[in-house]
Design an enzyme around this catalytic site. Structure first.
Site, PDB file in Angstrom:
ATOM      1  N   ASN A 210       0.902  -1.271   0.020  1.00 41.25           N
ATOM      2  CA  ASN A 210       0.160  -0.125   0.129  1.00 41.25           C
ATOM      3  C   ASN A 210       0.941   1.364   0.101  1.00 41.25           C
ATOM      4  O   ASN A 210       2.092   1.036  -0.035  1.00 41.25           O
ATOM      5  CB  ASN A 210      -1.016   0.009   1.153  1.00 41.25           C
ATOM      6  CG  ASN A 210      -0.219  -0.255   2.457  1.00 41.25           C
ATOM      7  OD1 ASN A 210       0.518   0.829   2.936  1.00 41.25           O
ATOM      8  ND2 ASN A 210      -0.247  -1.263   3.219  1.00 41.25           N
ATOM      9  N   PHE A 331      -4.753   3.268  14.343  1.00 41.44           N
ATOM     10  CA  PHE A 331      -5.111   4.364  13.210  1.00 41.44           C
ATOM     11  C   PHE A 331      -6.221   3.668  12.464  1.00 41.44           C
ATOM     12  O   PHE A 331      -6.322   2.496  12.379  1.00 41.44           O
ATOM     13  CB  PHE A 331      -3.748   4.465  12.424  1.00 41.44           C
ATOM     14  CG  PHE A 331      -2.944   5.434  12.901  1.00 41.44           C
ATOM     15  CD1 PHE A 331      -2.149   5.339  14.311  1.00 41.44           C
ATOM     16  CD2 PHE A 331      -2.968   6.850  12.403  1.00 41.44           C
ATOM     17  CE1 PHE A 331      -1.393   6.143  14.571  1.00 41.44           C
ATOM     18  CE2 PHE A 331      -1.626   7.728  13.026  1.00 41.44           C
ATOM     19  CZ  PHE A 331      -1.389   7.460  14.026  1.00 41.44           C
TER      20      PHE A 331
END
Ligand code: CTP
Length: 403
Positions: A210, A331
């Site tokens: 990613n 997160f």
């Protein structure tokens, strides 16, 4: 962090008065000299002896008492001593009296003589908080240089779920420390931080990953080190090792899981800033799932890859959480429904708080984010450097792990 500072804590008669006990013990643990001054009705909710025992100082309920007689002019002596005054909880009545400059009890008398920072944490029923009279008083109080902390939404004493709840003691103490020019700090604490996007190999040359750069995790690790913490950084990022930080290099989600589990027990705070791959390539006919030695050759038929889920590291450690003062921070990266999705992750993964952000954060040196805590409170932070954000995140983590 607060050694040498004197704090006057005013306690007025909200049911949240019992939470002022936690404020006193947190301030004491940080080294502050705390003097509690109570309104008469507050003494019906919490015995002054409790505050006296926690603070180690006389509790002020009467400025003419024998105990205070040794001070020349008690209310002025105390106000002069104070590095800061905090009123928590503050009732609508106390707020109204402060606005009018009344000095008809020890709390308001001392408050009137304070020259340094003045913080107030209101707590009351939502209707009282939303009443025009209180709203007007709060506006005036701000003009009189009072800093207003909260209130927040939550379950109130009357059973309503609404605004009016006093801010959590841990968060109030963070604000006090900030106003006194410091932070609660992480000196001597063990911090475990993960950073970067994991990579799942397809063959010796290709992988699935990613866009995460790892900058946020690195900023947190560096800020924690600066605050005196012992930091272990588990990194899947392509960034150089920061000074004085133990870095464990990993590539895949499985390797990151193994490393996190190795250092989890000793950590006081875990911050999972890494963007862990949710899927890995299931290599056909390879029981051990080792990376194939040969490159997948191009064919005219195209290629279908079979992907299997990786283990959710945060969820795994969230389930293991036993120690009350261990803090786990996650997160949430969302393209849609930022707060709703982040709240769901906070609950599913059993976190203390979660930092919600959007893809614009990728590879940037800046971040705009919201922090959602266990009580469901959402705090929005404007666009700022990742270094600044790291300090805000750690301040919050520090206050939750400070017993
Ligand atoms: N995380 C993790 N292990 C995984 C996936 C995510 O520990 N296998 C952690 C991340 O480090 C982050 C939090 O979980 O702190 C949320 O990650 P995010 O990618 O936003 O959400 P996911 O749980 O992966 O869910 P989705 O991708 O569906 O949004």
């Amino acid at each position: 962090m607060l050694t040498g500072k004197t704090i006057i804590l005013g306690v007025s008669s909200s049911i949240a008065a019992y939470k002022a006990c936690e404020i006193v013990s947190r301030l004491k643990k940080l080294g502050a000299d705390v003097w509690v001054v109570m309104t008469e009705s507050a003494t019906k909710l919490v015995a002054p002896l409790t505050f006296r025992t926690l603070s180690g100082n006389s509790v002020i309920t009467d400025l003419f008492s024998e105990e205070l007689a040794k001070l020349p002019v008690p209310h002025i002596s105390l106000a002069k001593k104070a590095s800061l005054m905090l009123i928590a909880p503050a009732t609508a009545n106390t707020i109204a009296k402060l606005v009018e400059g009344k000095a008809d009890d020890p709390l308001t008398t001392i408050a009137l003589a304070i020259k340094g920072p003045k913080l107030i944490a209101p707590a009351m029923n939502s209707a009282m908080w939303q009443n025009v009279a209180t709203a007007k008083n709060i506006k005036k109080l701000k003009k009189l240089n009072w800093q207003i902390l909260g209130p927040v939404e939550g379950k109130l004493a009357c059973g309503d779920e609404d605004i009016g709840k006093m801010m959590e003691p841990a968060e109030i103490v963070v604000e006090v420390a900030r106003w006194l020019g410091g932070s609660v700090g992480l000196k001597g604490r063990q911090i475990l931080v993960t950073a970067g996007g994991t990579r799942e190999a397809i063959d010796p040359v290709r992988y699935i990953s990613n866009r995460s750069s790892g900058k946020m995790g690195y900023a947190i690790a560096i800020a924690a080190r600066e605050q005196g913490a012992e930091v272990t950084l588990i990194s899947a990022a392509k960034l150089p090792d920061p000074l004085d930080i133990k870095v464990v290099r990993v590539e895949t989600a499985d390797e990151m899981l193994k490393a996190v589990l190795k250092y989890y027990d000793e950590a006081d705070v875990v911050v999972m800033a890494a963007a862990v791959a949710d899927y890995k390539y299931q290599i056909p006919n390879n029981k051990l799932q080792t990376i194939p030695k040969s490159k997948i050759k191009k064919t005219k038929q195209g290629l279908v890859l079979s992907l299997v889920p990786t283990e959710d590291i945060l969820k795994t450690i969230g389930k293991m959480k036993g120690r009350k003062d261990k803090v786990i921070v996650g997160f949430a990266l969302e393209t849609d429904n930022l707060i709703k999705n982040a709240k769901k992750k906070l609950i599913d993964k059993n976190l203390d708080f979660i930092v919600a952000n959007q893809p614009a954060t990728f590879d940037s040196d800046q971040i705009k984010f919201s922090i959602i805590d266990k009580s469901g409170k959402v705090a929005d932070y404007p666009l700022q450097s990742k270094d600044q954000a790291a300090r805000a995140i750690l301040d919050l983590a520090a206050c939750w792990c400070c017993p």
